[in-house]
Structures are given as C-alpha cells and as structure tokens.
Write an enzyme that holds these catalytic residues in place. Structure first.
Site, PDB file in Angstrom:
ATOM      1  N   HIS A   1       0.826  -1.222   0.000  1.00 32.35           N
ATOM      2  CA  HIS A   1       0.000   0.000   0.000  1.00 32.35           C
ATOM      3  C   HIS A   1       0.858   1.269   0.000  1.00 32.35           C
ATOM      4  CE1 HIS A   1      -3.388  -2.660   1.257  1.00 32.35           C
ATOM      5  NE2 HIS A   1      -2.430  -3.245   1.939  1.00 32.35           N
TER       6      HIS A   1
ATOM      7  N   SER B   1      14.580  22.560 -14.576  1.00 36.88           N
ATOM      8  CA  SER B   1      13.354  23.308 -14.807  1.00 36.88           C
ATOM      9  C   SER B   1      13.710  24.638 -15.454  1.00 36.88           C
ATOM     10  CB  SER B   1      12.660  23.546 -13.462  1.00 36.88           C
ATOM     11  OG  SER B   1      11.830  24.688 -13.527  1.00 36.88           O
TER      12      SER B   1
ATOM     13  N   LYS C   1      15.576  22.647  -9.299  1.00 35.08           N
ATOM     14  CA  LYS C   1      14.982  21.370  -9.686  1.00 35.08           C
ATOM     15  C   LYS C   1      15.930  20.433 -10.435  1.00 35.08           C
ATOM     16  CE  LYS C   1      11.063  20.507  -9.787  1.00 35.08           C
ATOM     17  NZ  LYS C   1       9.761  20.277  -9.771  1.00 35.08           N
TER      18      LYS C   1
ATOM     19  N   GLU D   1       9.800   9.497 -16.190  1.00 34.07           N
ATOM     20  CA  GLU D   1       8.403   9.918 -16.396  1.00 34.07           C
ATOM     21  C   GLU D   1       7.944   9.665 -17.825  1.00 34.07           C
ATOM     22  OE1 GLU D   1       7.445  13.883 -14.370  1.00 34.07           O
ATOM     23  OE2 GLU D   1       9.618  13.750 -14.267  1.00 34.07           O
TER      24      GLU D   1
END
Ligand code: ARG
Length: 464
Positions: free
Chosen positions: A155, A276, A282, A289
C-alpha cells in the site's frame, strides 16, 4: 501509374490516393519486401515458372534498388500506394519485362504478411537483447546493494525490511518473463505465408518449404485463408510489449518516488535528469516519467488492433493495413525506452543511510516482534494486538521500536526477554527470511547467482 489499372477507366481520385496510401509508414519494410521478393523469384525459377535468367535479373535489380533506397536515392510515391508496389514499379521501370513476371503466383496479401513477419522476427530479437541489457544493469545494482537494508512496502506504506538487492532482483524476474514471452511469440511469427496468394493458394508448383527456408523461416502456414488474414502474431507481440512497458513503467514510478526529497533513496545521474526552466533548484526524473507515459501508447495500440480485427470476415480486408503504424510505433517505443532505461539504471546512486532511516521510522520490525512473541508461546492474533499497542505507544511518544528498553517492552508483553532486542533489529529481521525467494542475505545470494545465469544468455539470436 497503377499496377492494377487494367479494369479501370478513370484514375483514382487524389484524395483516395492520400487516404489509403501506406507508403508514409510501410516504407520501413523495404528490406524485408526485397528479401521476400528475391526468395519468391528464386522459387518461381525453381518451379520453372520463370527462367533462371529472369530470376537473376529480378534478384540483381532488387539488390540495386535496396542499395539506392539505403543511400536515400529513391523517393517513394504516394500514388504507388504502398512499399510493395513502389518497389515492384521501380523494378519494372529498371529491368522491364522480367520485372513484370515477379508478381506471378503471389498477392500483396501474402507479400505483406511475409514482410511483416520478417520485420517482426528481427525486432523481437532486438528487443529481447535490449531487455537482457536492462536486466544486466539491474543485476549490477543488486550486486552493489546486497548489504543495503530498505523498507519494503505494501500500500506504499513501510511494511518489512528487505535488501535493496532483493528489490532490484524482483524486476530481473519480471523482465525475464518478458523475454520469455517475446521468445514464445517468435515461434508463431516464424512461419512463412508465401504461397497463400490472395487467399486460396496459388496455381503454380512453388516449393513453399524451400522458399520459407531461403528466408530463414522454421515452417510454412497450414491454411491459406489464415495465412493472409491472421494478425494474432502481431497482436501477441504488442501484448507482450504492453506487459513489458507496464513493468518498465512500474520501475520508473519507483525511481520517480525514490528520487523525491521525501524518499531520497537514490540520486539519478545528472546525465539522465533534467532541469526546470523556471525553478533553479529542480532536478527532474524526466526520463523515467516519459518512459512511464509511453506505456499508454503501446497499451492503446493493443486495444486498437484487437478492436480493428474483431469484426473482420476472412480473409484479407484493407482494415488490416491499420496494423502497421501500431506495429512500428510499438517497436520504436520499446527500443527508444529500453535504450535510455538501461544507462539510467546503471548510473543511478543508491543511498543506504536514507533507506535504513526509513526502516527505523516505519516500525518495520513490528512483524518480527510479533513472531518473537509467538515463539514465546503467545498466539499470533494476541501478539499482533500487543505489538499494535506498542506501535501506538511509540507513535504517541515519538519513539521508534529500537528506542524501547526490554523493561518497557515487558510492560506490554511480559513474555519478552533480553533476546528480544537482537530479534527486532533490521538485520535480524532480514536474516530470518531464509526461505527460497526470501530476502535473507543467503537467499539473495542464491537469487543473484540465478540472475547472473539468466542474464548470461540471449533467448533469441536473430539478425541483431
Ligand atoms: N498496404 C497493404 C496493407 O498493408 C498491403 C496489402 C494490400 N492488399 C490489398 N489487397 N489491397 O495491408
């Protein structure tokens, strides 16, 4: 010029040419189309349908066309519709009459099927090899992290301690099944449809088995209708590719999570991360992704093809031309994703301290404490409840299990002795899971030798 123009009195509307032409994508089959045509020409000569001299001219003419295509010297035409007719028309333009004999005893229906099967055989083998490299990178990470303890999750909540190597080896197993699926699919792709003709078989005494052998196929198709209208071998490939991509996507999801400051389990190499445009701090896991995101298109192709095929009567229907873009895109997606996944995995740094801290914070040895009480005679259900109360107490007082003295533990569980402390250490918890497939160091060492053997060999050895 249309190769089928005889029964027509008016030219095709250019809008139809644009609509039904497949050359924009099926040009990718050119090498296989030429291979197939050369073998077919030899087969025709062997059956004395055309002369050896004509077959020589055809084979040689096709060879030159291949050279010119590869040199970028041969533009394709939309009017000629597809790769098959582009090449045939070019051959006729170059060698004249012998070229006009090539399509004897053949239809584009068996032709496109043979091209696709030849193409797929190469791609299956290539993708299988690339998965193997990804497995090798995972085995390397497993070797490097076999002493690192991290939280295992259910979970996405911290559950029990495991070795980081055990986690990486789980993916080696998944990718092994993916390779096996591709190798199994290969058997059904590796069948030659030439000789099926348009749908009913051909009237010339072509030695189908000989032609198949020339092309490196293991067998010939058994039913001509099936030969020209089956696409399940392709759907099977896309299905196996979809499962592969789903596995890659799960791995990417974990990499993305692990790279967040909240987890901080890994550091991705700068070469496999991006920045970024606005936020200077970042470092984003874009590669993982995008790989995760690309899973969707492969799954989409699978659904698209199943839907396209489900209502088609035997045998060939033009609907089936829709299989090509799905096939090419699936191949390009898998090859593209695997090509960046492997070096990304290989170059990432695993952070053992962070992993271990997360275990301590997450009460990961609570099950071990319950198991300990069971060994002291407490029924498991009661032990579960007692440990639950201990965890609650710790949470309320901002303590970890390791902070509790034996005396404190005995307030909840009088059965606890001094040996309780060593049982509930992270290392003891891991060590105790000695079953085959468990996370104990010795079990993981066995799993590592198994994995090393798995990644020592290709399952498919094709042209790649
Ligand atoms: N471009 C076609 C395809 O990909 C080739 C086969 C065409 N056959 C036909 N009878 N129209 O399916």
């Amino acid at each position: 010029m249309k190769l089928w123009g005889g029964r027509f009195t008016r030219p095709t509307d250019t809008r139809v040419d644009d609509f039904h032409s497949s050359i924009g994508f099926d040009w990718q089959l050119y090498r296989y189309d030429i291979m197939g045509s050369q073998a077919h020409a030899r087969g025709l000569a062997r059956a004395r349908v055309i002369t050896e001299a004509d077959a020589d001219l055809i084979v040689e003419g096709l060879e030159q066309i291949l050279t010119d295509i590869e040199a970028g010297k041969l533009p394709f035409s939309v009017e000629a519709e597809d790769i098959h007719m582009n090449i045939e028309a070019e051959l006729i333009a170059r060698i004249g009459e012998p070229g006009r004999r090539l399509h004897t005893g053949r239809s584009r229906n068996d032709q496109v099927a043979v091209d696709t099967r030849l193409y797929l055989k190469d791609q299956l083998s290539k993708i299988e090899g690339m998965i193997l490299e990804l497995q090798q990178a995972l085995v390397e990470q497993a070797e490097a992290t076999k002493n690192y303890i991290m939280p295992g999750f259910t979970h996405l909540q911290p559950a029990q301690p495991i070795l980081a190597a055990h986690h990486f080896l789980a993916y080696v197993e998944m990718f092994q099944r993916d390779r096996e699926r591709l190798a199994d699919c290969y058997k059904r792709v590796d069948v030659c449809p030439l000789g099926a003709g348009a749908l009913a078989g051909v009237t010339y005494p072509i030695d189908r088995e000989w032609v198949a052998q020339q092309l490196g196929f293991s067998a010939v198709t058994a039913n001509s209708l099936d030969a020209v209208s089956a696409r399940d071998y392709l759907i099977e490939f896309i299905s196996a590719a979809g499962i592969l991509m789903m596995h890659i996507s799960r791995l990417c999801e974990e990499i993305i999570l692990w790279a967040t400051p909240a987890f901080n389990f890994i550091e991705l190499d700068d070469a496999f991360s991006t920045g970024s445009s606005i936020m200077p701090q970042k470092k984003n896991p874009d590669v993982a992704e995008l790989a995760r995101g690309k899973t969707g298109r492969v799954v989409g192709h699978l659904v698209g093809l199943l839907t396209m095929m489900k209502g088609l009567p035997l045998a060939y229907n033009k609907d089936m031309q829709e299989d090509k873009e799905a096939m090419f895109d699936t191949v390009h997606t898998c090859v593209g994703v695997l090509g960046v996944m492997t070096p990304m995995i290989r170059s990432m740094q695993v952070k053992p301290e962070r992993m271990e801290n997360a275990c301590v914070e997450g009460f990961l040895t609570a099950t071990d404490l319950a198991d300990y009480l069971v060994r002291k005679g407490v029924p498991f259900r009661s032990a579960h409840e007692i440990v639950g109360k201990i965890v609650l107490y710790c949470t309320e007082n901002q303590l970890t299990l390791a902070d509790l003295s034996t005396a404190e533990l005995r307030r909840f569980a009088p059965e606890a002795d001094d040996d309780v402390q060593e049982t509930i250490s992270l290392q003891a918890s891991v060590n105790a899971r000695m079953v085959i497939g468990g996370t104990a160091p010795a079990a993981v060492e066995n799993a590592l030798s198994r994995a090393r053997k798995l990644v020592a060999d290709r399952l498919l050895r094709g042209a790649n």
